[in-house]
Design an enzyme around this catalytic site. Sequence first.
Site, PDB file in Angstrom:
ATOM      1  N   LYS A   7      25.912 121.162  20.867  1.00 43.87           N
ATOM      2  CA  LYS A   7      24.300 120.879  20.487  1.00 43.87           C
ATOM      3  C   LYS A   7      23.648 121.754  19.459  1.00 43.87           C
ATOM      4  CE  LYS A   7      20.801 121.495  23.380  1.00 43.87           C
ATOM      5  NZ  LYS A   7      19.600 121.970  22.448  1.00 43.87           N
ATOM      6  N   ASN A   8      23.737 122.892  19.788  1.00 45.21           N
ATOM      7  CA  ASN A   8      22.972 123.714  18.854  1.00 45.21           C
ATOM      8  C   ASN A   8      23.713 124.119  17.745  1.00 45.21           C
ATOM      9  OD1 ASN A   8      21.246 124.034  20.908  1.00 45.21           O
ATOM     10  ND2 ASN A   8      21.848 126.150  21.623  1.00 45.21           N
TER      11      ASN A   8
ATOM     12  N   CYS B 230      11.917 121.640  25.017  1.00 42.76           N
ATOM     13  CA  CYS B 230      11.867 121.885  26.609  1.00 42.76           C
ATOM     14  C   CYS B 230      10.679 122.815  26.766  1.00 42.76           C
ATOM     15  CB  CYS B 230      13.257 122.569  26.984  1.00 42.76           C
ATOM     16  SG  CYS B 230      14.572 121.316  27.381  1.00 42.76           S
TER      17      CYS B 230
ATOM     18  N   ARG C 226       7.581 129.906  23.255  1.00 40.69           N
ATOM     19  CA  ARG C 226       8.399 129.543  22.149  1.00 40.69           C
ATOM     20  C   ARG C 226       7.526 129.671  20.877  1.00 40.69           C
ATOM     21  NH1 ARG C 226      12.967 125.325  23.737  1.00 40.69           N
ATOM     22  NH2 ARG C 226      14.328 127.009  22.774  1.00 40.69           N
TER      23      ARG C 226
ATOM     24  N   ASP D   1      20.961 129.868  28.185  1.00 41.40           N
ATOM     25  CA  ASP D   1      21.227 128.540  28.484  1.00 41.40           C
ATOM     26  C   ASP D   1      22.416 128.559  29.473  1.00 41.40           C
ATOM     27  OD1 ASP D   1      19.672 127.834  26.478  1.00 41.40           O
ATOM     28  OD2 ASP D   1      21.170 127.473  25.171  1.00 41.40           O
TER      29      ASP D   1
ATOM     30  N   ARG E 287      19.628 114.935  26.598  1.00 44.55           N
ATOM     31  CA  ARG E 287      19.267 115.481  25.537  1.00 44.55           C
ATOM     32  C   ARG E 287      20.524 116.600  25.000  1.00 44.55           C
ATOM     33  NH1 ARG E 287      12.984 117.258  24.925  1.00 44.55           N
ATOM     34  NH2 ARG E 287      13.636 117.926  22.903  1.00 44.55           N
TER      35      ARG E 287
HETATM   36  C1  UD1 Z   1      17.950 128.570  20.359  1.00 45.55           C
HETATM   37  C2  UD1 Z   1      18.655 127.727  21.148  1.00 45.55           C
HETATM   38  C3  UD1 Z   1      18.453 127.673  22.626  1.00 45.55           C
HETATM   39  C4  UD1 Z   1      18.738 128.960  23.124  1.00 45.55           C
HETATM   40  C5  UD1 Z   1      18.034 129.986  22.421  1.00 45.55           C
HETATM   41  C6  UD1 Z   1      18.203 131.351  22.738  1.00 45.55           C
HETATM   42  C7  UD1 Z   1      19.023 125.881  19.289  1.00 45.55           C
HETATM   43  C8  UD1 Z   1      18.711 124.402  18.808  1.00 45.55           C
HETATM   44  N1  UD1 Z   1      18.437 126.304  20.557  1.00 45.55           N
HETATM   45  O1  UD1 Z   1      16.653 128.336  20.579  1.00 45.55           O
HETATM   46  O2  UD1 Z   1      19.168 126.679  23.272  1.00 45.55           O
HETATM   47  O3  UD1 Z   1      18.145 128.930  24.555  1.00 45.55           O
HETATM   48  O4  UD1 Z   1      18.570 129.823  20.949  1.00 45.55           O
HETATM   49  O5  UD1 Z   1      19.799 131.616  22.834  1.00 45.55           O
HETATM   50  O6  UD1 Z   1      19.782 126.579  18.853  1.00 45.55           O
HETATM   51  N2  UD1 Z   1      10.651 134.006  19.318  1.00 45.55           N
HETATM   52  C9  UD1 Z   1       9.595 134.552  18.795  1.00 45.55           C
HETATM   53  N3  UD1 Z   1       9.092 134.100  17.500  1.00 45.55           N
HETATM   54  C10 UD1 Z   1       9.892 133.330  16.937  1.00 45.55           C
HETATM   55  C11 UD1 Z   1      11.034 132.866  17.366  1.00 45.55           C
HETATM   56  C12 UD1 Z   1      11.495 133.119  18.467  1.00 45.55           C
HETATM   57  O7  UD1 Z   1       9.003 135.298  19.454  1.00 45.55           O
HETATM   58  O8  UD1 Z   1       9.358 133.010  15.785  1.00 45.55           O
HETATM   59  C13 UD1 Z   1      11.290 134.426  20.878  1.00 45.55           C
HETATM   60  C14 UD1 Z   1      11.345 133.337  21.477  1.00 45.55           C
HETATM   61  O9  UD1 Z   1       9.688 133.103  22.030  1.00 45.55           O
HETATM   62  C15 UD1 Z   1      12.305 133.622  22.535  1.00 45.55           C
HETATM   63  C16 UD1 Z   1      13.268 134.358  21.688  1.00 45.55           C
HETATM   64  O10 UD1 Z   1      12.503 134.765  20.634  1.00 45.55           O
HETATM   65  O11 UD1 Z   1      11.487 134.346  23.537  1.00 45.55           O
HETATM   66  C17 UD1 Z   1      14.460 133.484  21.501  1.00 45.55           C
HETATM   67  O12 UD1 Z   1      14.084 132.351  20.751  1.00 45.55           O
HETATM   68  P1  UD1 Z   1      15.057 131.740  19.576  1.00 45.55           P
HETATM   69  O13 UD1 Z   1      16.227 132.658  19.579  1.00 45.55           O
HETATM   70  O14 UD1 Z   1      14.252 131.648  18.155  1.00 45.55           O
HETATM   71  O15 UD1 Z   1      15.514 130.509  20.425  1.00 45.55           O
HETATM   72  P2  UD1 Z   1      15.512 129.038  19.694  1.00 45.55           P
HETATM   73  O16 UD1 Z   1      16.203 128.842  18.267  1.00 45.55           O
HETATM   74  O17 UD1 Z   1      14.114 128.346  19.827  1.00 45.55           O
END
Ligand code: UD1
Length: 418
Positions: free
Chosen positions: A22-23, A116, A121, A305, A397
């Site tokens: 998915k990711n 979710c 986030r 995850d 999802r």
């Molecule tokens: C992706 C995955 C999700 C997984 C996550 C962490 C996809 C579609 N989703 O989500 O399944 O759980 O990686 O492995 O690939 N953060 C900030 N600022 C930002 C961006 C992130 O503070 O601008 C923080 C988030 O709040 C969180 C952490 O960084 O605490 C990890 O987030 P991130 O790696 O960005 O996760 P996603 O890309 O949303």
Amino acid sequence: MDKFIIEGGRELHGSVRLQSAKNAVLPLFAASVLTDKQVTIRETPPITDAYCMAEILRELGADVRFHDGDVTIDSSEACCHEISSALTKELRSSVFMLGSLLTRFHRAVIAYPGGCDIGLRPIDLHLNALKRLGVRIMERDGFIYCECDTLRGAEIGIDFPSVGATENIMLAGVKAEGKTVLQGAAKEPEIVDLQNFLNSMGARIRGAGTDVIEIEGVRELGGVTYTPVKDRIEAGTFLIACAICGGEVEVEGVGAENLGLLLHKLRENGCKIHIKNDKIKLSGSGRLKCNRRIETMPFPGFPTDLQAQITALNAVSEGGALIVENLFETRFKYVPELQKMGADIEVHGRTAFVRGVRKLHGASVTAGDLRGGAALVLAALGAEGVSEVLDLSYIDRGYSDFEGKLRALGAEIKRVRV
Ligand code: UD1
């Protein structure tokens, strides 16, 4: 809204055909608008997050067709750079569209993304990186307005290896003028997959899988037919299901290096793991031992995850476990549901203290997020008696035909339309 009825207590035996990750697939949808040529993503899983990305692309004016498990995207007619709030609120991955839309149209408008409900986030890392590439950003009334004259390559450092921010920077840097160097990149296998996909379109990116990614901007990107990597989180979910239920389950298509710490933890529980090429077989019987401590970390650490699923396993193992969630603030929302089944778990902030009980019992529980929902299904498969897992919209999802694959292994699970 559908629900699962699950009769616990069956061992699981057999092999699982894994879906594409998915990711990996979601950012590939976003990347498809970088070219006006045709893009085919093979073996796209029939999950609602993929359908939602397809709707987003259609809203931009692209033609998106699902056929025989593949999806073909032709965005030659795409002309719109705005994504409506209904769709961005539905799916957080829509944030990748910022990088793609800026590359294609030099402007983008999206509503603040959803997904979710597992914590705040924020997207500050994405926005700060885009600014470094020359993008002007304004946030107003829940919308993010971005525009630039040209995207210019830059040195970018991100303070935390965010998966989404890393992917967005790749999508914004791929046709930027000059070179972009990203320090502190996330190293997840899905990022390597995005690099491979983009390079197959003619991009010049290297370093994905390490913490420095270098992107030489190119003028044009062509079409591509691409098969994404298999879903390591789906693989982990089925291996943990087998650890909970007992039996012998094999998953194929995910290298052990992509599941490193999970396999180590499952051995600690007392499971036997056999690895041959890209096949991983787990066998377990009887009551396992708790892991003393698990902390979620960016790759190659223990994946957030799989946190809920491994907590469900510890809930029925012998001893106690400390589970620390470092990625998302509110990722223990499934715990009260596990407690309804008899789990002995206390949550304090980002830490869950698990005292293993001999057996969980059947109950009526509600899935409140994707991975938490999967954990409830696994707990119910191992519990005594009948459970119902309500609201399958989150599970749908990310897992395609979850119940069919479990039934093929011998589980007693059926979907009921409510
Ligand atoms: C992706 C995955 C999700 C997984 C996550 C962490 C996809 C579609 N989703 O989500 O399944 O759980 O990686 O492995 O690939 N953060 C900030 N600022 C930002 C961006 C992130 O503070 O601008 C923080 C988030 O709040 C969180 C952490 O960084 O605490 C990890 O987030 P991130 O790696 O960005 O996760 P996603 O890309 O949303």
